[in-house]
Design a protein around this motif. Structure first.
Motif, PDB file in Angstrom:
ATOM      1  N   SER A 123      31.440  41.698  45.910  1.00  0.00           N
ATOM      2  CA  SER A 123      32.363  42.667  46.020  1.00  0.00           C
ATOM      3  C   SER A 123      33.392  41.703  47.266  1.00  0.00           C
ATOM      4  N   SER A 142      36.402  39.353  44.664  1.00  0.00           N
ATOM      5  CA  SER A 142      37.335  40.806  43.787  1.00  0.00           C
ATOM      6  C   SER A 142      38.512  41.556  45.494  1.00  0.00           C
ATOM      7  N   ALA A 190      33.050  41.281  39.852  1.00  0.00           N
ATOM      8  CA  ALA A 190      32.108  41.846  41.148  1.00  0.00           C
ATOM      9  C   ALA A 190      31.003  43.247  40.624  1.00  0.00           C
ATOM     10  N   THR A 202      36.378  45.749  39.414  1.00  0.00           N
ATOM     11  CA  THR A 202      36.145  43.813  38.609  1.00  0.00           C
ATOM     12  C   THR A 202      35.221  44.110  37.781  1.00  0.00           C
TER      13      THR A 202
END
Length: 316
Positions: A96, A99, A298, A295
């Motif tokens: 992640s 993001s 992610a 997202t």
């Protein structure tokens, strides 16, 4: 057959990988007070930030072999205790990073151009006070050439630093574990530039930055409080996309009201899911509901990485 409860959900790509490996994956969310009973029928549980896996739950589920966290922070899991009991605990720290870094800059760009206040007032006053609002938001600021302070220089901190460098910012960083090296910036897919970076003292980051972004795990006490705000440059911008509790929220409100802090961007809060009302209504705060990793890209990476870790565990 291995049975897995993905209690906070899992991306379809990750679920498909697990099912292809012959595992059963259930994605129906079980309420926290019903988990003990439900987990008697599972070998593993995966969570995000909503479900808590504490000592009491672990003690009552001796059949559990693995706890997976889809994301970075694991403060909703009693990690050490689980591992003492022989339960594997895994997370997905790399998936992640990009993001979260993008969300940091969404908050930064919002703050320097007063978007959080403009988006509240334009629907109400835009057709009656257009010129007044235009004047109110006339003193915006560019990020280029400014100093970004990064507190916590792990994967997400470095991804945030890389984004700042791409925008022409100077980056200073602090971490408990000093770092000297470089950050690679890639442009147009195949052009790469290495930028030297090394960490400095906490005090230097606090005192020299125009903007400060937090990327640390939960601590016993806030990392930023009244004393730290006093050390900062007037009008500094603060962004927290890491963990609630890392900023003294009342001290932040006081610093915003005094003008010491120009604006804040908050994705995390002390009392989730019921943040302090004074934060939610403050005109100088850009707000999001803990969506740093939310997202599509992610979540797909998290699902893939988590599935790989689970398969590796049960394949031993």
């Amino acid at each position: 057959m291995v049975k897995i409860l993905a209690n906070d959900g899992i991306d379809p790509v990750g679920k498909a990988l697990l099912e292809q490996a012959g595992y059963t994956v259930d994605t129906e969310t079980i309420p926290q007070d019903k988990l003990v009973e439900a987990l008697q029928h599972y070998d593993a549980i995966t969570v995000r930030s909503a479900t808590k896996v504490r000592q009491e739950l672990i003690d009552q589920c001796p059949n559990l072999s693995l706890i997976g966290r889809g994301g970075v922070g694991m403060d909703n899991i009693d990690v050490d205790y689980a591992r003492e009991k022989g339960i594997a605990v895994v997370n997905t720290p790399a998936a992640s990073s990009h993001s979260v870094a993008e969300l940091v800059f969404a908050h930064l760009l919002t703050g320097v151009r007063f978007l959080q206040d403009a988006n509240r007032k334009m629907p109400v006053e835009g057709n009656t006070n257009f010129n007044g609002l235009k004047k109110a938001y006339a003193k915006g600021m560019e990020l280029k050439g400014k100093t970004l302070g990064v507190i916590g220089f792990g994967r997400i901190g470095r991804a945030t630093a890389a984004m700042g460098l791409r925008l022409g910012m100077k980056v200073v960083a602090y971490d408990l574990f000093p770092f000297t090296g470089h950050i690679s910036l890639t442009f147009q897919g195949d052009v790469s530039v290495d930028i030297p970076v090394e960490t400095v003292s906490f005090e230097e980051v606090i005192s020299s930055s125009d903007f400060i972004s937090l990327h640390t795990p939960f601590a016993d006490k806030p990392i930023l409080g009244a004393a730290e705000f006093d050390m900062m440059r007037p009008g500094v911008g603060i962004v927290n996309c890491s963990r609630g509790g890392t900023i003294d929220e009342q001290a932040l409100i006081d610093a915003l009201d005094s003008g010491k802090v120009g604006f804040a961007g908050l994705d995390v809060f002390d009392n989730e899911p019921t943040p302090l009302a004074a934060l939610l209504s403050h005109p100088k705060i850009s707000l999001t509901p803990h969506i740093g990793a939310a997202t599509n890209e992610a979540q797909e990476r998290i699902g893939e990485e988590l599935a790989g870790l689970i398969i590796a565990h049960f394949s031993k």
